[in-house]
Design an enzyme around this catalytic site. Structure first.
Site, PDB file in Angstrom:
ATOM      1  CG  HIS A   1      -2.096   0.934   1.064  1.00  0.00           C
ATOM      2  ND1 HIS A   1      -1.972   2.278   0.774  1.00  0.00           N
ATOM      3  CD2 HIS A   1      -3.429   0.706   1.135  1.00  0.00           C
ATOM      4  CE1 HIS A   1      -3.170   2.822   0.685  1.00  0.00           C
ATOM      5  NE2 HIS A   1      -4.068   1.894   0.892  1.00  0.00           N
TER       6      HIS A   1
ATOM      7  CG  HIS B   1       0.457   3.527  -8.971  1.00  0.00           C
ATOM      8  ND1 HIS B   1      -0.909   3.425  -9.132  1.00  0.00           N
ATOM      9  CD2 HIS B   1       0.654   4.074  -7.742  1.00  0.00           C
ATOM     10  CE1 HIS B   1      -1.509   3.903  -8.053  1.00  0.00           C
ATOM     11  NE2 HIS B   1      -0.595   4.286  -7.201  1.00  0.00           N
TER      12      HIS B   1
ATOM     13  CG  ASP C   1       4.525   4.439  -2.347  1.00  0.00           C
ATOM     14  OD1 ASP C   1       3.930   5.005  -1.438  1.00  0.00           O
ATOM     15  OD2 ASP C   1       3.963   3.746  -3.202  1.00  0.00           O
TER      16      ASP C   1
END
Length: 486
Positions: free
Chosen positions: A308, A351, A407
């Site tokens: 996540h 992604h 991220d």
């Protein structure tokens, strides 16, 4: 033989489906009405339309397939299933576009603030000065927690992961507010849509957003072995958060404005991302009309996972661990070769939604540069830069569209109330989310007494033995009343 699954429509406003098993033809109307279960609305079609496409069981076919009850739609991982109508966030993964309520994320990151953007997401419009001031005041005034919370946080081990603490803390928080619990106050507590219901809903939104940073700071300070800090007055939302994490008693302490702004941008970029795993978990849990604190706790548990993304998501931590394991820029080529051989995992690239670059990654990269001007370069930055530059030029990763995502950079610098509110107020009320499954297990079989059963052994079909401490082994050898003889 043809059959219409809805209102009569012209041929160019319908979908024709032929079932080759039976020879029947079905017409699914595209003319959209919100109350039509079988309608196409905004380029979507209801999956329940296919329940009418039924066929008799073939000879030898399993009855568990439920073929006479109609087709089911298989969509592992919800790759192409829409579960709710939303006006909040638009993502075009192929083009790398992210918009909140129509506003490009790049413009909001440059001109807005996290709380102003939160107002936009929750209420649908950018606020006036008075509206924003009221919203900010309510959130900061709801940042305090009950004094008993200190005992709760101190009950965790010193090395407990902050996300495990935070997940528990949100559930704990819900026990203080009985007026926020539909199980106690009635099912229409948040769905009525009247003044009292909306005010109650807003109060919980203020509490959750206001206390989120306080709870997170407390979880952080548990790990640091420090006393907790009361939320200070006169600071911004992110300034208040940094203060609660870092203040050690210094007089007139104020966090760095550069770090304060950077964190605000990060909060803004992560404020919403359509129905990602944690948001979907909140909505799935909230669809049972549980209190919002329990729903948020469930979302935190989802956010904890290493797949996540998000400010507190496990993917950020995975990037840091990856960079540490690489060891230095000189080891990047060997690491990428290991990734190609599937011996290593490349975190922070690619992604689920974005097929090109994540638009947030460019903003965070710029923000990271501004932060490192005042902090000095992160010890992992040189490795990150070398990895970034090598991966984006490598045909292996370019071909697979593995560009840096949000991220990759956000982990070096340091969601869900809008969707919950929208679901509570949706037209037609809240329907509990209950997905179907495709059952592939055993067909009907008779119970066999324990003494007559064959022994089934295997890694996945019997419990694994767990080693116990010495005292447990000694207890197993002892004799006592009630001990099993097996």
């Amino acid at each position: 033989m043809g059959r219409s699954l809805g209102n009569n429509t012209s041929s160019d406003e319908s979908l024709t489906v032929r079932d080759n098993r039976t020879g029947k033809t079905y017409t699914v109307p595209m003319a959209a009405t919100l109350r039509d279960d079988y309608s196409i609305k905004d380029n979507t079609i209801s999956a329940t339309a296919f329940k009418a496409i039924a066929a008799p069981l073939k000879p030898g076919e399993r009855e568990e397939n439920e073929t006479p009850k109609g087709l089911r739609v298989s969509d592992k991982g919800f790759l192409n299933t829409a579960v709710i109508q939303s006006q909040i966030t638009y993502i075009d993964g192929d083009a790398g576009v992210l918009r909140y309520r129509g506003y490009p994320i790049e413009e909001l990151a440059q001109h807005s603030t996290h709380l102003e953007t939160a107002y936009l997401l929750i209420y649908g419009t950018l606020p006036s000065e008075r509206q924003l001031r009221l919203f900010e005041d309510e959130i900061t005034s709801h940042s305090f927690v009950h004094a008993d919370a200190e005992h709760f946080f101190r009950s965790f081990r010193y090395d407990a992961h902050p996300m495990a603490i935070l997940t528990s803390a949100f559930a704990y928080l819900g026990s203080y507010y009985s007026e926020a619990n539909p199980s106690l106050q009635g099912q229409r507590l948040f769905t009525a849509g009247d003044k009292a219901s909306l005010e109650n809903m807003d109060r919980q939104i203020f509490r959750i957003i206001g206390k989120a940073t306080t709870l997170a700071a407390m979880a952080y300070r548990v790990r640091q072995g420090r006393e907790f800090v009361i939320p200070p007055a006169g600071l911004s939302y992110t300034g208040q958060f940094l203060y609660q994490m870092d203040h050690l008693g210094q007089k007139d302490y104020k966090p760095s404005p550069v770090l304060e702004k950077a964190l605000d941008v990060l909060f803004l970029l992560h404020a919403d991302h359509e129905l990602n795993a944690s948001c979907t978990t909140v909505l799935q849990t909230g669809s049972s009309l549980v209190d919002p604190y329990s729903a948020i706790a469930a979302g935190c548990a989802s956010l904890y996972g290493p797949l996540h993304a998000g400010i507190a998501g496990g993917a950020n931590e995975a990037v840091i661990r990856m960079l540490i394991s690489i060891g230095g820029p000189e080891n990047v080529p060997a690491f990428l070769d290991a990734v190609k051989r599937r011996e290593k995992v490349l975190s922070g690239f690619g992604h689920r939604v974005y097929k090109t670059s994540d638009p947030r990654s460019f903003i965070i990269r710029k923000t990271a540069d501004e932060v490192f001007k005042v902090t000095g370069k992160d010890e992992l930055l040189e490795t990150a830069m070398a990895l970034h530059d090598a991966a984006i030029k490598d045909e292996y990763f370019v071909k697979r569209r593995l560009a840096p995502n949000v991220d990759f950079w956000s982990g070096l610098i340091y969601r869900a109330m809008a969707h919950w509110r929208q679901m509570m107020l949706q037209e037609g009320g809240v329907k509990i989310w209950r997905p179907r499954q495709v059952y592939v297990g055993s067909t009907k079989r008779d119970y066999v007494p324990i003494g007559e059963r064959p022994v089934v052994r295997g890694l996945k079909v019997e419990p694994s033995p767990v080693p116990h401490s010495g005292i447990s082994k000694r207890t197993e050898l002892a004799r006592f009343a009630g001990k099993s003889k097996l």
